[in-house]
Write a protein that holds these residues in place. Structure first.
Motif, PDB file in Angstrom:
ATOM      1  N   MET A 103      79.081  35.544  18.224  1.00 22.49           N
ATOM      2  CA  MET A 103      80.490  35.452  18.612  1.00 22.49           C
ATOM      3  C   MET A 103      81.067  34.095  18.221  1.00 22.49           C
ATOM      4  SD  MET A 103      81.983  36.810  22.122  1.00 22.49           S
ATOM      5  CE  MET A 103      83.650  36.555  22.696  1.00 22.49           C
ATOM      6  N   VAL A 104      82.293  34.109  17.711  1.00 18.53           N
ATOM      7  CA  VAL A 104      83.030  32.865  17.469  1.00 18.53           C
ATOM      8  C   VAL A 104      84.211  32.849  18.432  1.00 18.53           C
ATOM      9  CG1 VAL A 104      84.354  31.494  15.814  1.00 18.53           C
ATOM     10  CG2 VAL A 104      82.373  32.816  15.034  1.00 18.53           C
ATOM     11  N   PHE A 105      84.227  31.834  19.310  1.00 20.35           N
ATOM     12  CA  PHE A 105      85.275  31.757  20.334  1.00 20.35           C
ATOM     13  C   PHE A 105      86.483  31.002  19.809  1.00 20.35           C
ATOM     14  CE2 PHE A 105      81.272  32.121  22.574  1.00 20.35           C
ATOM     15  CZ  PHE A 105      81.545  33.064  23.545  1.00 20.35           C
ATOM     16  N   GLN A 106      87.611  31.241  20.476  1.00 23.54           N
ATOM     17  CA  GLN A 106      88.862  30.560  20.129  1.00 23.54           C
ATOM     18  C   GLN A 106      88.698  29.033  20.207  1.00 23.54           C
ATOM     19  OE1 GLN A 106      92.023  32.137  22.494  1.00 23.54           O
ATOM     20  NE2 GLN A 106      93.556  30.768  21.643  1.00 23.54           N
ATOM     21  N   SER A 107      87.915  28.566  21.183  1.00 17.90           N
ATOM     22  CA  SER A 107      87.747  27.121  21.395  1.00 17.90           C
ATOM     23  C   SER A 107      86.630  26.533  20.533  1.00 17.90           C
ATOM     24  CB  SER A 107      87.390  26.891  22.853  1.00 17.90           C
ATOM     25  OG  SER A 107      86.163  27.537  23.133  1.00 17.90           O
ATOM     26  N   TYR A 108      85.923  27.378  19.777  1.00 17.65           N
ATOM     27  CA  TYR A 108      84.763  27.012  18.946  1.00 17.65           C
ATOM     28  C   TYR A 108      83.527  26.662  19.763  1.00 17.65           C
ATOM     29  CZ  TYR A 108      88.612  26.483  15.664  1.00 17.65           C
ATOM     30  OH  TYR A 108      89.748  26.678  14.947  1.00 17.65           O
ATOM     31  N   ALA A 109      83.701  26.029  20.944  1.00 17.83           N
ATOM     32  CA  ALA A 109      82.589  25.730  21.837  1.00 17.83           C
ATOM     33  C   ALA A 109      81.419  25.054  21.125  1.00 17.83           C
ATOM     34  CB  ALA A 109      82.123  27.023  22.538  1.00 17.83           C
ATOM     35  N   LEU A 110      81.703  24.013  20.335  1.00 14.06           N
ATOM     36  CA  LEU A 110      80.631  23.257  19.687  1.00 14.06           C
ATOM     37  C   LEU A 110      80.030  22.268  20.685  1.00 14.06           C
ATOM     38  CD1 LEU A 110      82.375  22.458  16.274  1.00 14.06           C
ATOM     39  CD2 LEU A 110      80.798  24.324  16.801  1.00 14.06           C
ATOM     40  N   TYR A 111      78.744  21.897  20.471  1.00 11.63           N
ATOM     41  CA  TYR A 111      78.114  20.890  21.335  1.00 11.63           C
ATOM     42  C   TYR A 111      78.557  19.520  20.851  1.00 11.63           C
ATOM     43  CZ  TYR A 111      75.162  24.911  22.342  1.00 11.63           C
ATOM     44  OH  TYR A 111      74.710  26.158  22.681  1.00 11.63           O
ATOM     45  N   ALA A 128      80.416  41.951  23.962  1.00 14.22           N
ATOM     46  CA  ALA A 128      79.378  40.915  23.898  1.00 14.22           C
ATOM     47  C   ALA A 128      78.430  40.967  25.086  1.00 14.22           C
ATOM     48  CB  ALA A 128      80.044  39.540  23.839  1.00 14.22           C
ATOM     49  N   GLY A 129      78.871  41.608  26.174  1.00 15.67           N
ATOM     50  CA  GLY A 129      78.038  41.660  27.384  1.00 15.67           C
ATOM     51  C   GLY A 129      78.300  40.481  28.303  1.00 15.67           C
ATOM     52  N   LEU A 130      79.328  39.682  28.003  1.00 17.76           N
ATOM     53  CA  LEU A 130      79.657  38.536  28.855  1.00 17.76           C
ATOM     54  C   LEU A 130      80.380  39.001  30.115  1.00 17.76           C
ATOM     55  CD1 LEU A 130      80.864  36.153  26.005  1.00 17.76           C
ATOM     56  CD2 LEU A 130      78.659  36.102  27.196  1.00 17.76           C
ATOM     57  N   GLU A 131      80.949  40.204  30.049  1.00 16.74           N
ATOM     58  CA  GLU A 131      81.590  40.831  31.210  1.00 16.74           C
ATOM     59  C   GLU A 131      80.991  42.220  31.401  1.00 16.74           C
ATOM     60  OE1 GLU A 131      83.735  40.029  33.407  1.00 16.74           O
ATOM     61  OE2 GLU A 131      84.492  38.125  32.653  1.00 16.74           O
ATOM     62  N   PRO A 132      80.558  42.555  32.627  1.00 15.76           N
ATOM     63  CA  PRO A 132      80.066  43.919  32.843  1.00 15.76           C
ATOM     64  C   PRO A 132      81.236  44.907  32.787  1.00 15.76           C
ATOM     65  CG  PRO A 132      80.187  42.733  34.922  1.00 15.76           C
ATOM     66  CD  PRO A 132      80.547  41.742  33.841  1.00 15.76           C
ATOM     67  N   GLU A 147      90.307  35.286  18.170  1.00 15.39           N
ATOM     68  CA  GLU A 147      91.393  34.435  17.678  1.00 15.39           C
ATOM     69  C   GLU A 147      90.878  33.138  17.060  1.00 15.39           C
ATOM     70  OE1 GLU A 147      95.070  34.607  19.312  1.00 15.39           O
ATOM     71  OE2 GLU A 147      94.676  36.160  20.784  1.00 15.39           O
ATOM     72  N   PRO A 148      89.987  33.222  16.066  1.00 15.12           N
ATOM     73  CA  PRO A 148      89.348  32.003  15.555  1.00 15.12           C
ATOM     74  C   PRO A 148      90.312  31.062  14.821  1.00 15.12           C
ATOM     75  CG  PRO A 148      88.800  33.852  14.149  1.00 15.12           C
ATOM     76  CD  PRO A 148      89.535  34.414  15.324  1.00 15.12           C
ATOM     77  N   LEU A 149      91.478  31.552  14.435  1.00 19.72           N
ATOM     78  CA  LEU A 149      92.383  30.715  13.643  1.00 19.72           C
ATOM     79  C   LEU A 149      93.574  30.190  14.438  1.00 19.72           C
ATOM     80  CD1 LEU A 149      92.451  32.767  10.319  1.00 19.72           C
ATOM     81  CD2 LEU A 149      90.790  31.090  11.111  1.00 19.72           C
ATOM     82  N   ARG A 161      84.867  26.056  10.627  1.00 20.55           N
ATOM     83  CA  ARG A 161      83.795  26.444   9.715  1.00 20.55           C
ATOM     84  C   ARG A 161      82.417  26.310  10.367  1.00 20.55           C
ATOM     85  NH1 ARG A 161      85.772  25.812   3.928  1.00 20.55           N
ATOM     86  NH2 ARG A 161      87.832  25.141   4.517  1.00 20.55           N
ATOM     87  N   VAL A 162      82.242  25.228  11.138  1.00 23.06           N
ATOM     88  CA  VAL A 162      80.944  25.014  11.798  1.00 23.06           C
ATOM     89  C   VAL A 162      80.689  26.141  12.809  1.00 23.06           C
ATOM     90  CG1 VAL A 162      79.586  23.460  13.242  1.00 23.06           C
ATOM     91  CG2 VAL A 162      81.080  22.518  11.470  1.00 23.06           C
ATOM     92  N   ALA A 163      81.748  26.505  13.538  1.00 26.93           N
ATOM     93  CA  ALA A 163      81.604  27.600  14.508  1.00 26.93           C
ATOM     94  C   ALA A 163      81.222  28.899  13.787  1.00 26.93           C
ATOM     95  CB  ALA A 163      82.900  27.785  15.289  1.00 26.93           C
ATOM     96  N   MET A 164      81.806  29.092  12.618  1.00 27.64           N
ATOM     97  CA  MET A 164      81.460  30.280  11.820  1.00 27.64           C
ATOM     98  C   MET A 164      80.015  30.186  11.342  1.00 27.64           C
ATOM     99  SD  MET A 164      84.356  32.170  10.729  1.00 27.64           S
ATOM    100  CE  MET A 164      84.037  32.448   9.035  1.00 27.64           C
ATOM    101  N   GLY A 165      79.620  28.974  10.928  1.00 33.62           N
ATOM    102  CA  GLY A 165      78.258  28.756  10.435  1.00 33.62           C
ATOM    103  C   GLY A 165      77.228  29.109  11.486  1.00 33.62           C
TER     104      GLY A 165
END
Ligand SMILES: Nc1ncnc2c1ncn2[C@@H]1O[C@H](COP(=O)(O)OP(=O)(O)O)[C@@H](O)[C@H]1O
Ligand SMILES: [Mg+2]
Length: 268
Positions: free
Chosen positions: A80-88, A51-55, A160-162, A142-146
């Motif tokens: 990217m879909v993170f394990q934590s979903y990271a929704l606002y 993803a480029g989040l780490e060099p 690890e989305p699930l 689902r929202v994170a996937m959306g």
């Protein structure tokens, strides 16, 4: 056709600690690549490098035929879909899904059309005005996937989305993700520590241990012809039985000797 993702001799260190060692992975358009391995083996680190989040500390990485080794995450054409979903938390579901498009200056009509399309695909139309706190774990997922789907990227990355869902929902969502992959013909890199998830979802599996690739192959290849004892033991449910034995050339044939309890040797 150029590989959609091509990783060559990738190394990643944190200080003096080598986390990923000489990773070589190539995937074709439409592949569903699953990175599987025990906790701490470097799966998330590798995904973050893609993803480029780490060099990265060595090697090269290209996406869609373009060298992306030093390109910033936003220009890599990935979602990217993170394990934590990271929704606002303060935004509605609809805003969560369209926010990225808004930031990128996508016009309102396109935003509305994309939102409608993705909401219908994921069956979340009735939830669009809710906040994340008013959703179940599966709905948040689902929202994170959306949010990833509206981007229409070259490559989807799932970490690890699930893993935050209960067992029953996990099986349901696994089936949905599989269907989604077939419908969209998307290219996906998917991280899990769950070997059943790997076997059921993947077109191609990479087994990782201690930052080193153990084997790359189709689920059938990994299952039927494990490259080493680690892969044999890690994949498969129930796990494969491993019995220490001695193999010897014996004139015209081969002799296998198995030590039995009590010290007796049985040969065949
Ligand atoms: N920012 C960091 N600094 C130092 N070590 C890290 C950092 N992030 C991860 N690690 C280490 O890298 C290894 C791999 O971690 P990770 O990629 O998260 O594993 P996985 O996703 O397979 O469980 C672990 O030993 C972890 O402690
Ligand atoms: Mg991880």
């Amino acid at each position: 056709m150029a590989p959609i993702l091509d990783i060559k001799n990738l190394y990643k260190n944190y200080g003096a600690t080598e986390i990923l060692k000489d990773i070589n992975i190539s995937i074709e358009p439409g592949d569903f690549l699953v990175l599987v391995g025990p906790s701490g083996c470097g799966k998330s680190t590798l995904l973050n490098c893609i993803a480029g989040l780490e060099p990265i500390s060595g090697g090269t990485l290209s996406i869609g035929g373009k060298d992306m080794t030093h390109v910033s995450p936003k220009d890599r054409d990935i979602a990217m879909v993170f394990q934590s979903y990271a929704l606002y938390p303060t935004m509605s579901v609809a805003k969560n899904i369209t926010f990225g498009m808004k930031v990128r200056g996508v016009d309102q009509a396109t935003q509305d059309a994309k939102l409608k399309e993705v909401a219908s695909l994921l069956q979340i139309e009735p939830l669009l005005n809710r906040r994340p706190s008013q959703l179940s774990g599966g709905q948040r997922q689902r929202v994170a996937m959306g949010r990833a789907l509206v981007r229409d990227p070259k490559l989807f990355l799932f970490d690890e989305p699930l893993s935050n869902l209960d067992a029953k929902l996990r099986v349901e969502m696994r089936t949905e993700i599989k269907k989604l992959h077939q419908t969209l013909d998307a290219s996906i890199v998917y991280v899990t520590h769950d070997q059943i998830e790997a076997m059921t979802l993947a077109t191609k599996i990479v087994v990782l241990k201690g930052g080193v690739v153990q084997q790359i192959g189709t689920p059938a290849e990994i299952y039927n012809r494990p490259a080493n004892l680690f892969v044999a033991d890690f994949m498969g449910s129930p796990a494969m039985n491993l019995i220490p034995a001695r193999v010897q050339r014996n004139g015209t044939g081969t002799q296998v000797s198995i030590a039995r309890a009590g010290g007796a040797i049985r040969s065949c």
